[in-house]
Design a protein around this motif. Sequence first.
Motif, short mmCIF file in Angstrom:
data_model
loop_
_atom_site.label_atom_id
_atom_site.label_comp_id
_atom_site.label_asym_id
_atom_site.label_seq_id
_atom_site.Cartn_x
_atom_site.Cartn_y
_atom_site.Cartn_z
N TYR A 305 11.17 6.19 -28.25
CA TYR A 305 11.65 5.54 -27.02
C TYR A 305 10.77 5.81 -25.79
N SER A 306 9.67 6.58 -25.99
CA SER A 306 8.77 6.94 -24.88
C SER A 306 9.53 7.53 -23.69
N ILE A 307 10.45 8.46 -23.96
CA ILE A 307 11.17 9.10 -22.85
C ILE A 307 10.63 10.52 -22.66
N THR A 308 10.96 11.13 -21.52
CA THR A 308 10.43 12.46 -21.22
C THR A 308 11.08 13.50 -22.14
N HIS A 311 14.51 14.50 -20.85
CA HIS A 311 15.56 13.55 -21.22
C HIS A 311 15.91 13.67 -22.70
N ALA A 329 20.30 2.12 -26.16
CA ALA A 329 18.86 1.88 -26.09
C ALA A 329 18.43 0.76 -27.04
N ASP A 333 16.56 -1.70 -22.15
CA ASP A 333 15.51 -0.75 -21.76
C ASP A 333 15.81 0.73 -22.07
N LYS A 335 14.19 3.49 -21.47
CA LYS A 335 13.94 4.47 -20.40
C LYS A 335 15.05 4.43 -19.36
N ALA A 338 18.00 6.10 -20.80
CA ALA A 338 17.87 7.57 -20.81
C ALA A 338 18.25 8.15 -19.46
N THR A 339 17.73 7.53 -18.37
CA THR A 339 18.04 8.02 -17.03
C THR A 339 19.54 7.95 -16.76
#
Length: 477
Positions: A305-308, A311, A329, A333, A335, A338-339
Amino acid sequence: MKSDVKIGLECHAQLLTRSKLFCPCPTDYHNADPNTHVCPICLGLPGALPAVNEQAIRYGIKVALALGCEVQPEIIFYRKNYYYPDLPRGFQITQYDFPIAFNGMVRIESDSGEREIRIRRVHIEEDPGRLVYKGTIDTAKYSLVDYNRSGIPLVEIVTEPDLRSPKEARIFLNKLRSIMEYLGVFNGDLEGAMRVDANISLAGGERAEIKNISSYKGVERALSFEITRQRNLLRRGLPVKQETRHYDEVRGITISMRTKEFEEDYRYFPEPDLVPVRTAEYVPELEAEIPELPDEKRKRFITQYSITSEHATALTYDKYIADFYEAVASEIDPKLSATWIADVLKGELNYRSITMREALERLSTDDFVLILRYLKQGVITERGATEVIREMLDRGGKPEEIIKRRKLARISSAEMQHAIDAVLNDEANRGAISDYLTGKREALNFLVGQVMKYTRGRAEPKTVRSMLENALSNAHK
Ligand SMILES: [Zn+2]
Protein backbone atom coordinates in the motif's frame (compact mmCIF):
# COMPACT_ATOMS: atom_id res chain seq x y z
CA MET A 1 21.73 3.48 24.65
CA LYS A 2 23.33 1.66 27.64
CA SER A 3 21.06 0.64 30.49
CA ASP A 4 21.97 -1.01 33.79
CA VAL A 5 18.41 -2.37 34.13
CA LYS A 6 17.55 -6.01 33.43
CA ILE A 7 13.94 -7.08 33.29
CA GLY A 8 12.52 -10.53 32.64
CA LEU A 9 8.81 -11.27 32.50
CA GLU A 10 6.61 -14.26 33.25
CA CYS A 11 3.36 -13.61 31.46
CA HIS A 12 0.26 -15.62 32.28
CA ALA A 13 -2.43 -15.37 29.62
CA GLN A 14 -5.87 -16.95 29.81
CA LEU A 15 -6.59 -19.17 26.82
CA LEU A 16 -10.02 -18.80 25.21
CA THR A 17 -11.16 -22.40 25.55
CA ARG A 18 -14.84 -23.04 26.29
CA SER A 19 -14.15 -25.26 29.32
CA LYS A 20 -11.48 -25.29 32.02
CA LEU A 21 -8.13 -27.08 31.76
CA PHE A 22 -8.95 -30.22 33.74
CA CYS A 23 -12.76 -30.22 34.15
CA PRO A 24 -15.88 -29.43 32.07
CA CYS A 25 -16.76 -26.19 33.93
CA PRO A 26 -17.38 -23.20 31.60
CA THR A 27 -14.72 -20.50 31.38
CA ASP A 28 -17.05 -17.48 30.92
CA TYR A 29 -16.80 -16.46 34.55
CA HIS A 30 -16.42 -12.72 34.10
CA ASN A 31 -20.08 -11.81 34.65
CA ALA A 32 -21.02 -14.83 36.76
CA ASP A 33 -21.81 -14.85 40.48
CA PRO A 34 -18.87 -16.03 42.62
CA ASN A 35 -18.40 -19.80 42.99
CA THR A 36 -21.04 -20.78 40.43
CA HIS A 37 -18.71 -22.22 37.74
CA VAL A 38 -17.21 -24.92 39.94
CA CYS A 39 -17.17 -28.73 40.32
CA PRO A 40 -15.37 -31.30 42.53
CA ILE A 41 -12.30 -31.19 40.25
CA CYS A 42 -11.65 -27.43 40.29
CA LEU A 43 -12.64 -27.27 43.98
CA GLY A 44 -10.02 -29.94 44.74
CA LEU A 45 -12.46 -32.29 46.51
CA PRO A 46 -11.04 -35.68 47.58
CA GLY A 47 -11.08 -38.34 44.85
CA ALA A 48 -11.83 -35.95 41.96
CA LEU A 49 -9.64 -36.75 38.94
CA PRO A 50 -8.45 -34.27 36.27
CA ALA A 51 -8.68 -34.90 32.51
CA VAL A 52 -6.73 -32.62 30.18
CA ASN A 53 -8.55 -30.27 27.75
CA GLU A 54 -7.12 -30.99 24.28
CA GLN A 55 -8.09 -27.51 22.98
CA ALA A 56 -5.86 -25.89 25.63
CA ILE A 57 -2.92 -28.03 24.49
CA ARG A 58 -3.54 -27.01 20.87
CA TYR A 59 -3.73 -23.31 21.80
CA GLY A 60 -0.55 -23.57 23.86
CA ILE A 61 1.30 -25.15 20.93
CA LYS A 62 0.00 -22.45 18.59
CA VAL A 63 1.33 -19.71 20.87
CA ALA A 64 4.70 -21.46 21.04
CA LEU A 65 4.88 -21.79 17.24
CA ALA A 66 3.91 -18.14 16.72
CA LEU A 67 6.73 -17.11 19.10
CA GLY A 68 9.22 -19.11 17.05
CA CYS A 69 9.79 -21.69 19.80
CA GLU A 70 10.98 -25.29 19.52
CA VAL A 71 7.94 -27.37 20.44
CA GLN A 72 8.88 -30.39 22.54
CA PRO A 73 7.72 -33.84 21.36
CA GLU A 74 6.09 -34.78 24.65
CA ILE A 75 4.88 -32.81 27.65
CA ILE A 76 4.34 -33.83 31.26
CA PHE A 77 2.26 -32.10 33.94
CA TYR A 78 3.72 -31.54 37.41
CA ARG A 79 2.39 -30.67 40.83
CA LYS A 80 3.73 -27.48 42.33
CA ASN A 81 3.09 -27.80 46.06
CA TYR A 82 2.25 -24.83 48.22
CA TYR A 83 -0.61 -23.61 50.33
CA TYR A 84 -2.68 -20.53 49.63
CA PRO A 85 -6.44 -20.02 50.03
CA ASP A 86 -6.91 -19.59 46.26
CA LEU A 87 -5.49 -23.09 45.69
CA PRO A 88 -7.89 -25.60 47.28
CA ARG A 89 -5.90 -28.74 46.35
CA GLY A 90 -2.72 -27.55 48.04
CA PHE A 91 -0.87 -27.84 44.73
CA GLN A 92 -1.13 -26.28 41.28
CA ILE A 93 -1.00 -28.50 38.20
CA THR A 94 1.62 -26.90 35.99
CA GLN A 95 4.63 -27.92 33.91
CA TYR A 96 8.27 -28.18 34.91
CA ASP A 97 10.91 -30.27 33.12
CA PHE A 98 8.89 -31.08 29.99
CA PRO A 99 7.05 -27.89 29.00
CA ILE A 100 5.45 -27.22 25.62
CA ALA A 101 8.41 -25.37 24.16
CA PHE A 102 11.78 -23.62 24.59
CA ASN A 103 13.78 -20.90 22.82
CA GLY A 104 11.61 -18.46 20.96
CA MET A 105 11.92 -14.79 20.07
CA VAL A 106 9.71 -11.71 19.81
CA ARG A 107 10.72 -8.55 17.92
CA ILE A 108 9.75 -5.21 19.38
CA GLU A 109 10.13 -1.63 18.18
CA SER A 110 11.61 0.33 21.09
CA ASP A 111 13.18 3.77 21.43
CA SER A 112 16.55 2.18 20.68
CA GLY A 113 15.27 0.63 17.43
CA GLU A 114 14.23 -2.93 16.71
CA ARG A 115 15.07 -5.30 19.56
CA GLU A 116 14.92 -9.06 19.88
CA ILE A 117 13.51 -10.39 23.15
CA ARG A 118 14.32 -14.05 23.71
CA ILE A 119 11.63 -16.39 25.00
CA ARG A 120 12.99 -18.95 27.45
CA ARG A 121 9.99 -21.26 27.64
CA VAL A 122 6.26 -21.68 27.10
CA HIS A 123 4.09 -23.97 29.19
CA ILE A 124 0.47 -24.37 30.23
CA GLU A 125 -0.96 -24.51 33.72
CA GLU A 126 -4.17 -23.92 35.62
CA ASP A 127 -5.20 -20.59 37.09
CA PRO A 128 -5.79 -20.51 40.86
CA GLY A 129 -8.98 -18.98 42.26
CA ARG A 130 -9.34 -15.24 42.69
CA LEU A 131 -8.84 -13.48 46.01
CA VAL A 132 -10.66 -10.22 46.56
CA TYR A 133 -9.57 -7.79 49.26
CA LYS A 134 -11.57 -5.02 50.77
CA GLY A 135 -9.16 -2.10 50.36
CA THR A 136 -5.51 -3.07 49.96
CA ILE A 137 -3.80 -6.41 50.59
CA ASP A 138 -1.88 -5.28 53.68
CA THR A 139 -4.74 -3.47 55.42
CA ALA A 140 -7.79 -5.63 54.53
CA LYS A 141 -9.37 -7.34 57.56
CA TYR A 142 -10.46 -10.34 55.46
CA SER A 143 -10.22 -11.80 51.94
CA LEU A 144 -12.98 -13.23 49.78
CA VAL A 145 -12.30 -16.15 47.47
CA ASP A 146 -13.97 -16.99 44.16
CA TYR A 147 -13.16 -20.37 42.59
CA ASN A 148 -14.81 -19.60 39.24
CA ARG A 149 -11.32 -18.84 37.95
CA SER A 150 -9.82 -21.99 39.50
CA GLY A 151 -8.71 -24.26 36.63
CA ILE A 152 -8.92 -21.74 33.77
CA PRO A 153 -6.15 -22.65 31.30
CA LEU A 154 -3.19 -20.28 31.25
CA VAL A 155 -0.28 -20.18 28.88
CA GLU A 156 2.84 -18.99 30.67
CA ILE A 157 5.47 -17.25 28.57
CA VAL A 158 8.84 -16.66 30.21
CA THR A 159 11.33 -14.24 28.69
CA GLU A 160 15.07 -14.01 29.21
CA PRO A 161 16.07 -10.83 31.14
CA ASP A 162 16.40 -8.98 27.83
CA LEU A 163 14.15 -5.99 28.50
CA ARG A 164 15.97 -2.78 29.42
CA SER A 165 13.25 -0.41 30.58
CA PRO A 166 9.67 -0.37 31.89
CA LYS A 167 8.58 1.05 28.54
CA GLU A 168 10.14 -1.86 26.67
CA ALA A 169 8.28 -4.22 29.00
CA ARG A 170 5.00 -2.55 28.07
CA ILE A 171 5.80 -2.65 24.35
CA PHE A 172 6.67 -6.34 24.66
CA LEU A 173 3.39 -7.13 26.42
CA ASN A 174 1.40 -5.27 23.78
CA LYS A 175 3.17 -7.24 21.08
CA LEU A 176 2.49 -10.52 22.86
CA ARG A 177 -1.15 -9.58 23.24
CA SER A 178 -1.36 -8.69 19.57
CA ILE A 179 0.17 -12.01 18.45
CA MET A 180 -2.14 -14.08 20.66
CA GLU A 181 -5.19 -12.13 19.49
CA TYR A 182 -4.21 -12.77 15.87
CA LEU A 183 -4.13 -16.48 16.75
CA GLY A 184 -7.66 -16.20 18.18
CA VAL A 185 -6.62 -17.86 21.46
CA PHE A 186 -6.75 -14.79 23.71
CA ASN A 187 -8.88 -11.73 24.43
CA GLY A 188 -6.87 -8.97 26.10
CA ASP A 189 -10.01 -6.90 26.79
CA LEU A 190 -11.20 -9.32 29.46
CA GLU A 191 -10.35 -8.22 32.98
CA GLY A 192 -7.34 -10.09 34.36
CA ALA A 193 -6.78 -11.95 31.06
CA MET A 194 -3.04 -11.25 31.31
CA ARG A 195 -1.15 -11.22 34.59
CA VAL A 196 2.55 -10.69 34.86
CA ASP A 197 5.35 -11.41 37.30
CA ALA A 198 8.43 -9.33 36.66
CA ASN A 199 12.04 -9.93 37.68
CA ILE A 200 14.06 -6.76 37.88
CA SER A 201 17.62 -5.98 38.89
CA LEU A 202 20.04 -3.10 38.60
CA ALA A 203 23.78 -3.56 38.13
CA GLY A 204 25.30 -4.19 41.57
CA GLY A 205 22.06 -5.34 43.21
CA GLU A 206 20.08 -8.56 43.72
CA ARG A 207 16.97 -9.33 41.77
CA ALA A 208 13.47 -8.61 43.06
CA GLU A 209 10.37 -10.35 41.81
CA ILE A 210 7.15 -8.37 41.56
CA LYS A 211 4.13 -10.66 41.68
CA ASN A 212 0.78 -10.55 39.97
CA ILE A 213 0.63 -7.27 38.12
CA SER A 214 -2.76 -7.39 36.47
CA SER A 215 -2.84 -4.53 33.97
CA TYR A 216 -0.69 -3.43 31.04
CA LYS A 217 -0.25 0.06 32.49
CA GLY A 218 0.49 -1.52 35.89
CA VAL A 219 3.57 -3.29 34.54
CA GLU A 220 5.22 -0.05 33.45
CA ARG A 221 4.29 1.74 36.68
CA ALA A 222 5.36 -1.11 38.98
CA LEU A 223 8.73 -1.43 37.23
CA SER A 224 9.36 2.32 37.30
CA PHE A 225 8.59 2.40 41.01
CA GLU A 226 10.91 -0.57 41.60
CA ILE A 227 13.80 0.98 39.66
CA THR A 228 13.58 4.13 41.80
CA ARG A 229 13.39 2.09 45.01
CA GLN A 230 16.41 -0.07 44.11
CA ARG A 231 18.42 2.90 42.84
CA ASN A 232 17.86 4.79 46.08
CA LEU A 233 19.08 1.81 48.14
CA LEU A 234 22.21 1.39 46.01
CA ARG A 235 22.93 5.11 46.13
CA ARG A 236 22.86 4.99 49.93
CA GLY A 237 25.18 1.94 49.94
CA LEU A 238 22.38 -0.36 51.18
CA PRO A 239 21.87 -3.89 49.80
CA VAL A 240 18.97 -4.71 47.45
CA LYS A 241 17.62 -7.95 48.92
CA GLN A 242 16.47 -10.87 46.82
CA GLU A 243 12.78 -10.96 47.62
CA THR A 244 9.24 -11.22 46.36
CA ARG A 245 7.20 -8.03 46.29
CA HIS A 246 3.53 -7.37 45.72
CA TYR A 247 2.38 -4.56 43.45
CA ASP A 248 -0.34 -2.40 44.98
CA GLU A 249 -2.28 -1.15 41.97
CA VAL A 250 -4.22 1.46 43.96
CA ARG A 251 -1.19 3.19 45.45
CA GLY A 252 1.22 2.41 42.59
CA ILE A 253 3.90 0.99 44.89
CA THR A 254 5.52 -2.41 45.55
CA ILE A 255 5.47 -3.96 49.04
CA SER A 256 7.81 -6.63 50.43
CA MET A 257 5.92 -9.94 50.83
CA ARG A 258 8.57 -12.51 51.74
CA THR A 259 12.19 -13.32 51.05
CA LYS A 260 12.46 -15.13 47.76
CA GLU A 261 11.52 -18.81 47.77
CA PHE A 262 13.52 -21.33 45.75
CA GLU A 263 12.37 -23.89 43.23
CA GLU A 264 13.11 -26.84 45.52
CA ASP A 265 10.69 -25.39 48.09
CA TYR A 266 7.82 -26.35 45.79
CA ARG A 267 8.66 -30.08 45.72
CA TYR A 268 7.74 -30.40 42.06
CA PHE A 269 6.88 -33.95 41.03
CA PRO A 270 5.04 -35.45 38.02
CA GLU A 271 1.25 -35.37 38.33
CA PRO A 272 0.34 -39.08 38.73
CA ASP A 273 -3.30 -38.60 37.60
CA LEU A 274 -2.40 -37.38 34.08
CA VAL A 275 -0.57 -39.22 31.30
CA PRO A 276 2.11 -37.48 29.19
CA VAL A 277 0.77 -35.77 26.05
CA ARG A 278 2.38 -36.46 22.63
CA THR A 279 2.58 -32.86 21.42
CA ALA A 280 4.62 -33.77 18.31
CA GLU A 281 1.52 -35.22 16.66
CA TYR A 282 -0.25 -31.86 16.69
CA VAL A 283 2.52 -29.71 15.26
CA PRO A 284 2.16 -30.16 11.45
CA GLU A 285 -1.58 -29.44 11.51
CA LEU A 286 -1.25 -26.45 13.85
CA GLU A 287 1.68 -24.99 11.92
CA ALA A 288 -0.59 -24.83 8.87
CA GLU A 289 -3.22 -22.96 10.90
CA ILE A 290 -0.91 -20.09 11.97
CA PRO A 291 -2.27 -16.94 10.23
CA GLU A 292 -0.24 -14.01 8.91
CA LEU A 293 1.16 -12.44 12.11
CA PRO A 294 1.63 -8.70 12.88
CA ASP A 295 5.30 -8.50 11.75
CA GLU A 296 4.60 -10.08 8.34
CA LYS A 297 1.41 -8.08 7.87
CA ARG A 298 3.24 -4.87 8.67
CA LYS A 299 5.90 -5.58 6.03
CA ARG A 300 3.26 -6.46 3.45
CA PHE A 301 1.27 -3.27 4.17
CA ILE A 302 4.34 -1.11 3.58
CA THR A 303 5.09 -2.64 0.18
CA GLN A 304 1.55 -3.35 -1.00
CA TYR A 305 0.00 0.00 0.00
CA SER A 306 3.09 2.29 0.01
CA ILE A 307 2.28 3.59 3.49
CA THR A 308 4.74 4.76 6.16
CA SER A 309 6.16 2.28 8.65
CA GLU A 310 4.51 4.26 11.50
CA HIS A 311 1.12 3.85 9.85
CA ALA A 312 1.81 0.18 9.11
CA THR A 313 2.68 -0.43 12.77
CA ALA A 314 -0.42 1.40 13.99
CA LEU A 315 -2.65 -0.46 11.54
CA THR A 316 -1.41 -3.98 12.28
CA TYR A 317 -1.28 -4.02 16.07
CA ASP A 318 -4.99 -4.88 16.34
CA LYS A 319 -6.20 -7.57 13.96
CA TYR A 320 -9.63 -5.93 13.68
CA ILE A 321 -8.10 -2.60 12.66
CA ALA A 322 -5.87 -4.38 10.12
CA ASP A 323 -8.87 -6.11 8.54
CA PHE A 324 -10.87 -2.86 8.57
CA TYR A 325 -8.01 -1.05 6.85
CA GLU A 326 -7.64 -3.66 4.14
CA ALA A 327 -11.35 -3.58 3.38
CA VAL A 328 -11.34 0.23 3.11
CA ALA A 329 -8.04 0.44 1.18
CA SER A 330 -9.38 -1.99 -1.44
CA GLU A 331 -12.12 0.57 -2.26
CA ILE A 332 -10.39 3.95 -1.97
CA ASP A 333 -6.91 5.56 -1.87
CA PRO A 334 -4.81 3.36 0.52
CA LYS A 335 -2.71 6.30 1.78
CA LEU A 336 -5.73 8.45 2.58
CA SER A 337 -7.33 5.41 4.28
CA ALA A 338 -4.18 4.85 6.36
CA THR A 339 -4.18 8.45 7.62
CA TRP A 340 -7.87 8.42 8.46
CA ILE A 341 -7.81 5.05 10.21
CA ALA A 342 -4.39 5.18 11.96
CA ASP A 343 -4.57 8.85 13.00
CA VAL A 344 -8.22 9.89 13.19
CA LEU A 345 -10.29 6.76 13.81
CA LYS A 346 -7.81 5.22 16.28
CA GLY A 347 -7.68 8.51 18.19
CA GLU A 348 -11.48 8.60 18.42
CA LEU A 349 -11.57 4.97 19.60
CA ASN A 350 -8.95 5.66 22.29
CA TYR A 351 -10.83 8.76 23.42
CA ARG A 352 -13.96 6.63 23.89
CA SER A 353 -12.05 3.63 25.33
CA ILE A 354 -13.66 1.30 22.83
CA THR A 355 -12.03 -1.32 20.64
CA MET A 356 -12.34 -1.65 16.88
CA ARG A 357 -14.25 -4.87 17.45
CA GLU A 358 -16.88 -2.93 19.44
CA ALA A 359 -16.92 -0.02 16.98
CA LEU A 360 -17.80 -2.36 14.10
CA GLU A 361 -21.35 -2.53 15.44
CA ARG A 362 -21.83 1.13 14.47
CA LEU A 363 -19.29 1.83 11.78
CA SER A 364 -19.09 -0.43 8.72
CA THR A 365 -16.24 -0.38 6.20
CA ASP A 366 -18.77 0.66 3.49
CA ASP A 367 -19.78 3.73 5.50
CA PHE A 368 -16.16 4.61 6.16
CA VAL A 369 -15.38 4.39 2.43
CA LEU A 370 -18.34 6.69 1.78
CA ILE A 371 -17.08 9.28 4.30
CA LEU A 372 -13.66 9.32 2.61
CA ARG A 373 -15.31 9.56 -0.81
CA TYR A 374 -17.33 12.62 0.30
CA LEU A 375 -14.12 14.14 1.64
CA LYS A 376 -12.25 13.55 -1.63
CA GLN A 377 -15.12 15.00 -3.66
CA GLY A 378 -15.17 18.10 -1.47
CA VAL A 379 -18.71 17.43 -0.20
CA ILE A 380 -17.42 17.74 3.37
CA THR A 381 -14.30 19.23 4.95
CA GLU A 382 -11.79 17.30 7.07
CA ARG A 383 -13.48 18.65 10.14
CA GLY A 384 -16.87 17.59 8.76
CA ALA A 385 -15.55 14.06 8.10
CA THR A 386 -14.28 13.85 11.67
CA GLU A 387 -17.69 14.99 12.95
CA VAL A 388 -19.45 12.27 10.93
CA ILE A 389 -17.09 9.61 12.36
CA ARG A 390 -17.68 10.89 15.91
CA GLU A 391 -21.44 10.91 15.50
CA MET A 392 -21.44 7.38 14.08
CA LEU A 393 -19.29 6.06 16.96
CA ASP A 394 -21.50 7.75 19.55
CA ARG A 395 -24.96 7.24 18.12
CA GLY A 396 -24.72 5.25 14.90
CA GLY A 397 -26.55 6.38 11.75
CA LYS A 398 -25.67 6.84 8.08
CA PRO A 399 -23.14 9.37 6.72
CA GLU A 400 -25.48 11.16 4.29
CA GLU A 401 -28.19 11.50 6.94
CA ILE A 402 -25.70 12.90 9.50
CA ILE A 403 -24.25 15.38 6.98
CA LYS A 404 -27.76 16.65 6.25
CA ARG A 405 -29.05 16.77 9.82
CA ARG A 406 -25.89 18.34 11.28
CA LYS A 407 -25.49 20.68 8.27
CA LEU A 408 -21.93 19.51 7.69
CA ALA A 409 -21.82 19.96 3.90
CA ARG A 410 -19.04 22.28 2.81
CA ILE A 411 -20.28 25.82 2.20
CA SER A 412 -20.40 27.42 -1.26
CA SER A 413 -17.85 30.07 -2.29
CA ALA A 414 -20.52 32.78 -2.06
CA GLU A 415 -21.35 31.79 1.53
CA MET A 416 -17.65 31.71 2.25
CA GLN A 417 -17.14 35.26 0.92
CA HIS A 418 -20.06 36.34 3.06
CA ALA A 419 -18.43 34.81 6.16
CA ILE A 420 -15.12 36.53 5.47
CA ASP A 421 -16.82 39.90 4.96
CA ALA A 422 -18.75 39.44 8.19
CA VAL A 423 -15.59 38.69 10.19
CA LEU A 424 -13.62 41.57 8.63
CA ASN A 425 -16.44 44.03 9.25
CA ASP A 426 -16.96 42.93 12.83
CA GLU A 427 -16.01 45.72 15.25
CA ALA A 428 -14.59 43.11 17.69
CA ASN A 429 -11.94 42.05 15.17
CA ARG A 430 -10.64 45.54 14.42
CA GLY A 431 -7.60 45.07 16.71
CA ALA A 432 -6.52 41.80 15.10
CA ILE A 433 -6.92 43.26 11.61
CA SER A 434 -4.76 46.28 12.36
CA ASP A 435 -2.18 44.01 14.08
CA TYR A 436 -2.01 41.94 10.91
CA LEU A 437 -1.73 44.98 8.66
CA THR A 438 1.11 46.40 10.78
CA GLY A 439 3.14 43.22 10.35
CA LYS A 440 1.99 40.89 13.14
CA ARG A 441 1.39 37.90 10.85
CA GLU A 442 0.24 35.62 13.72
CA ALA A 443 -2.93 37.73 14.03
CA LEU A 444 -4.10 35.90 10.91
CA ASN A 445 -4.54 32.66 12.92
CA PHE A 446 -7.06 34.42 15.12
CA LEU A 447 -9.01 35.68 12.10
CA VAL A 448 -8.98 32.21 10.47
CA GLY A 449 -10.37 30.87 13.75
CA GLN A 450 -13.15 33.49 13.67
CA VAL A 451 -14.18 32.49 10.14
CA MET A 452 -14.11 28.78 11.09
CA LYS A 453 -16.35 29.59 14.03
CA TYR A 454 -18.70 31.63 11.84
CA THR A 455 -18.99 28.77 9.31
CA ARG A 456 -19.15 26.13 12.05
CA GLY A 457 -16.23 24.25 10.53
CA ARG A 458 -17.80 23.87 7.10
CA ALA A 459 -14.91 25.63 5.39
CA GLU A 460 -11.38 24.32 4.75
CA PRO A 461 -8.93 26.28 6.94
CA LYS A 462 -6.42 26.43 4.07
CA THR A 463 -8.92 28.11 1.76
CA VAL A 464 -10.06 30.46 4.52
CA ARG A 465 -6.46 31.50 5.12
CA SER A 466 -5.72 32.35 1.50
CA MET A 467 -9.06 34.14 0.99
CA LEU A 468 -8.41 36.19 4.14
CA GLU A 469 -4.90 37.08 2.98
CA ASN A 470 -6.34 38.22 -0.34
CA ALA A 471 -9.06 40.30 1.24
CA LEU A 472 -6.63 41.95 3.68
CA SER A 473 -4.01 42.78 1.05
CA ASN A 474 -6.77 44.42 -1.03
CA ALA A 475 -7.88 46.36 2.03
CA HIS A 476 -4.32 47.57 2.46
CA LYS A 477 -3.99 48.91 -1.08
ZN1 LIG B 1 -14.70 -27.57 37.49
